[in-house]
Design a protein around this motif. Structure first.
Motif: not given
Length: 304
Positions: A90-95, A110-117, A122-125, A282-290
């Motif tokens: 949980s928490g906020t991730v700034r991308l 991002l769809k996978t990430y939001i669905k999984t967690y 998630l803040r995207l700019q 943030t670690q989980k987002l890195i894993e999904i993106l990379s």
């Protein structure tokens, strides 16, 4: 002295801005100023000198900043490890991403990430590349997506993807009907390109020089949407990532033609602050993106 006060001090040094520090810590600018005064009073020394628009560390401030940064890092690492034991992401991730990396590239991840967690905010700019590097280095954002990524003093890189660069033209342009295009056919054509300081523009210039093409640049723009609009009204042609014009192709407002000497590939990477302790989110987002790559934080390096 509370860790929160040390974090405010470190953020102020790194962002060089009272307003940005206030936002990062959810306090007012006045509170940032008061905390700085309180820290300096407690230490009995001036830690920061205000020179025009820049904040400069004094000799005492250098020492205070170095140890404060380590205390804050270790405290954040402790919090993240406690959070990980609970298994709740949980928490906020700034991308932040550059404008020419569109949602078509990011959406599946991002769809996978939001669905999984689902408990993560998630803040995207979207922003210019240099601002993304600066904000990653100062921890104003957690991760950045940039083209032709380069490791810097406080910033490291993970691979994300590669974009195929293609010639983009009006559908009625004579280049649009060709299956593949010899780069030399761009000679003399009116080109609408990114501004010269962008990494993508520098790569395009190298590509054209490699094929002995002297570009006829009629417009230089810093936003991919503006470039696409200029091509749609047939002011000229451009060289853009294929995915960035997929919608316009489907609508019939733009045509995309690949090069015939093999794909012109643009590397896109994930940038993050060196040595930073990341939250589990943030670690989980890195894993999904990379695709499972792991950012090398100081803690990870120490355990290796």
């Amino acid at each position: 002295m509370l860790v929160e006060s040390l974090k405010v001090f470190c953020d102020l040094v790194e962002t060089q801005s009272f307003s940005k520090t206030a936002v990062l810590n959810s306090v007012t600018q006045s509170a940032v100023s008061q905390q700085l005064k309180s820290i300096e009073k407690r230490q009995g020394k001036q830690l920061l000198e205000r020179e025009k628009r820049r904040l400069t560390l004094t000799a005492e401030g250098e020492i205070f900043y170095r140890y404060s940064r380590e205390i804050v890092r270790r405290f954040e690492e402790m919090q993240h490890r406690i959070q990980a034991l609970g298994g709740v992401v949980s928490g906020t991730v700034r991308l932040a991403a550059i404008y020419s990396v569109g949602m078509l590239e990011l959406a599946p991840h991002l769809k996978t990430y939001i669905k999984t967690y689902p408990k993560v905010n998630l803040r995207l700019q979207y922003d210019q590349a240099q601002k993304i590097y600066d904000e990653v280095a100062s921890s104003e954002i957690d991760l950045g997506i940039v083209a032709y990524p380069k490791a810097q003093r406080n910033v490291d890189v993970l691979k994300f993807t590669e974009d195929e660069m293609v010639v983009v033209s009006h559908p009625e342009n004579d280049l649009a009907g060709q299956g593949e295009l010899d780069p030399k056919k761009l000679a003399g054509r009116p080109l609408i390109l990114f501004t010269p300081e962008t990494p993508t523009r520098r790569a395009i210039d190298r590509f054209l020089r490699k094929h002995s093409v002297r570009p006829n640049v009629v417009m230089e723009l810093d936003h991919i949407a503006t470039i696409k609009h200029a091509v749609e009204v047939d002011i000229g042609i451009s060289i853009l990532p294929r995915l960035s014009v997929q919608y316009e192709q489907s609508w019939g407002t733009l045509a995309a033609t690949p090069f015939d000497d093999g794909p012109f590939a643009r590397p896109v990477g994930i940038v993050y602050r060196k040595g930073r302790s990341f939250s589990l989110a943030t670690q989980k987002l890195i894993e999904i993106l990379s695709n499972g790559q792991t950012a090398q934080t100081e803690a990870a390096q120490a355990e290796a």
